[in-house]
Design an enzyme around this catalytic site. Structure first.
Site, PDB file in Angstrom:
ATOM      1  N   SER A  34       3.039  -5.996   0.421  1.00  0.00           N
ATOM      2  CA  SER A  34       3.790  -4.745   0.532  1.00  0.00           C
ATOM      3  C   SER A  34       4.501  -4.557  -0.811  1.00  0.00           C
ATOM      4  CB  SER A  34       4.775  -4.802   1.693  1.00  0.00           C
ATOM      5  OG  SER A  34       5.935  -5.523   1.336  1.00  0.00           O
ATOM      6  N   VAL A  64       7.355  -3.605  -2.127  1.00  0.00           N
ATOM      7  CA  VAL A  64       8.672  -4.151  -2.464  1.00  0.00           C
ATOM      8  C   VAL A  64       8.607  -5.664  -2.619  1.00  0.00           C
ATOM      9  CG1 VAL A  64      11.071  -4.395  -1.751  1.00  0.00           C
ATOM     10  CG2 VAL A  64       9.878  -2.250  -1.368  1.00  0.00           C
ATOM     11  N   CYS A  65       7.909  -6.321  -1.664  1.00  0.00           N
ATOM     12  CA  CYS A  65       7.788  -7.782  -1.748  1.00  0.00           C
ATOM     13  C   CYS A  65       7.175  -8.165  -3.071  1.00  0.00           C
ATOM     14  CB  CYS A  65       6.864  -8.343  -0.688  1.00  0.00           C
ATOM     15  SG  CYS A  65       7.292  -7.850   0.935  1.00  0.00           S
ATOM     16  N   GLY A  66       6.106  -7.429  -3.432  1.00  0.00           N
ATOM     17  CA  GLY A  66       5.434  -7.761  -4.675  1.00  0.00           C
ATOM     18  C   GLY A  66       6.421  -7.750  -5.807  1.00  0.00           C
TER      19      GLY A  66
END
Lengths: 165, 182
Positions: free
Chosen positions: A48, A50-52
């Site tokens: 996802s 943001v996680c990246g």
């Protein structure tokens, strides 16, 4: 169900665990880094956007974590194969742990599991003895950055200086 | 440590004369950008920031600080250090602009051509970059950004407060006009 008391709070001993960190079955957990501060970065999912950004950011900040002698562990419910592909695509060298079976068990014990079946976006800093020194729960869609982590690591370093004086 | 820290949204490293600054020294609004030359979102914001500076030439000045995320942008660190090498010759902003206007040409060969195009000595700059002469400066910007809560690029601080809005010209104008009136 998540821990009804919410995210683990400072002063509590960090629950011990190991989780699969490589496809060949190696397991990694915070006890392996006793004597060093440990940063546990729970996050909802590989891939996802943001996680990246968040995990990529922590990789880019690796030299700063090294200055504090801190170990960083990313934790989500994704499988080890997803973690491997994700780490390769983002150049992530620190361990990504698979809280995959039983699903979310470690996240639950830290009070960092959501009803959606993912880890919450939560940061937990452990001191050298394995006690929770700082924790922070971020809204899932907000990349919390690393400033809170480094403030906590600074505080740990200051406390240590006072103790050895 | 029983009180949880707040995650800050304020610039911790004040702007100094060591910074790369463009715009009037007495501007009422200072924008500090933490940017990565290979980041497409920074590239998208670049023309808007340019136009913003043109439309608010008397009130806004702009500071650029490096925030290369090298693990996902393999050319970002080299581009940042090359901009510093140009900066050591008083040409930082020309190099900065060239980099954002040629984001598809950041590989070492094209980058050298760009350096040459600006009338700078490519071999000299390459040597400095290879020797890591400007690495500390880039690193200092990055660490300062991390400590100020920069969580990706671009991140802007408008008069020391993190800009949470978008990067379209209209969003940027709204943000600087609000800051100018407070």
């Amino acid at each position: 169900m998540s821990d009804p008391n919410g995210l683990i709070q400072p002063g509590r001993p960090a629950p011990g665990f190991t989780l699969a960190s490589t496809p060949d079955g190696r397991r990694t957990g915070p006890e392996q880094f006793r004597g060093r501060p440990v940063v546990l970065a729970f996050y909802p999912a590989d891939w996802s956007p943001v996680c990246g950004d968040q995990m990529s950011l922590y990789q880019a900040a690796a030299p700063v974590f090294e200055q504090y002698d801190a170990a960083v562990l990313g934790i989500s419910v994704d499988s080890i194969w997803s973690h491997r592909a994700f780490a390769e695509s983002r150049g992530i060298a620190f361990p990504l742990l698979a809280d995959f079976e039983p699903k979310g068990e470690v996240s639950r014990r830290y009070g960092a599991y959501t009803p959606q079946g993912e880890a919450a976006r939560a940061l937990v800093v452990l001191d050298r003895a394995g006690t929770v020194a700082w924790s922070y729960l971020s809204p899932p869609e907000v990349n919390p950055g690393a400033d809170g982590i480094f403030d906590a690591l600074d505080q740990l370093a200051t406390d240590r200086e006072v103790m050895t004086r | 440590m029983s009180t949880p820290f707040q995650v800050t949204a304020r610039l911790r490293d004040p702007v100094t004369t060591d910074d790369h600054i463009r715009g009037p020294a007495d501007a009422s609004v200072t924008i500090v950008e933490y940017g990565d030359f290979q980041c497409q979102f920074c590239g998208a914001a670049y023309p808007n920031l340019h136009e913003l500076l043109r439309q608010r030439a008397d009130t806004v000045r702009m500071v650029f600080r490096h925030f290369p995320i090298a693990n996902i942008h393999p050319y970002a660190e080299r581009a940042a250090e090359t901009a510093e090498a140009a900066g050591a010759r008083g040409r930082f902003w020309e190099m900065h602009d060239w980099l954002y206007e040629h984001q598809d040409q950041l590989d070492p060969v094209h980058l050298s051509l760009g350096v040459e195009q600006l009338g700078l000595p490519p071999d000299e700059l390459n040597q400095e970059v290879e020797g890591g002469v400007h690495a500390d400066r880039v690193r200092r910007d990055f660490v300062g950004g991390i400590r100020s809560g920069v969580n990706g690029t671009p991140t802007l601080f408008v008069n020391d407060v993190r800009h949470e809005g978008g990067y379209d010209l209209a969003d940027l104008l709204t943000a600087v006009d609000a800051a100018a009136n407070t």
